[in-house]
Motif scaffolding. Structure first.
Motif: not given
Length: 96
Positions: A14, A16-17, A20-21
């Motif tokens: 989560k 990492r997401e 990246e977002s």
């Protein structure tokens, strides 16, 4: 000059997401992490230097007994801010 690799870090998927977002167009996760590490290293260096100057100033004040009243120091800082940002800027910022 050869480059080196930073140690890999484990994070929750989560997180990492989330990272990246927030990447901007053309930015990689690696460049994002490198930039964050550079900024933090710079901050810690500058912060350490700031603390060292403060400790030296305190030691000097204790040794000599000479100090500057807080109001005088603040007035001098206001002058510096006003010179950089325009007359009255320091007082305007304070009232916001």
């Amino acid at each position: 000059m050869k480059t080196a690799t930073l140690p890999p870090i484990r994070v929750e998927p989560k997180f990492r997401e989330e990272m990246e977002s927030v990447l901007v167009a053309g930015e990689t996760l690696s460049s994002f992490i490198e930039g964050a590490a550079r900024r933090e290293a710079h901050y810690r260096k500058v912060h350490g230097e700031f603390l060292a100057r403060g400790r030296a100033s305190l030691a000097n004040a204790r040794e000599t007994g000479k100090t500057i009243p807080a109001q005088t120091a603040i007035a001098e800082l206001d002058k510096i801010i006003d010179a950089k940002f325009g007359t009255g800027s320091a007082r305007k910022r304070e009232s916001n």
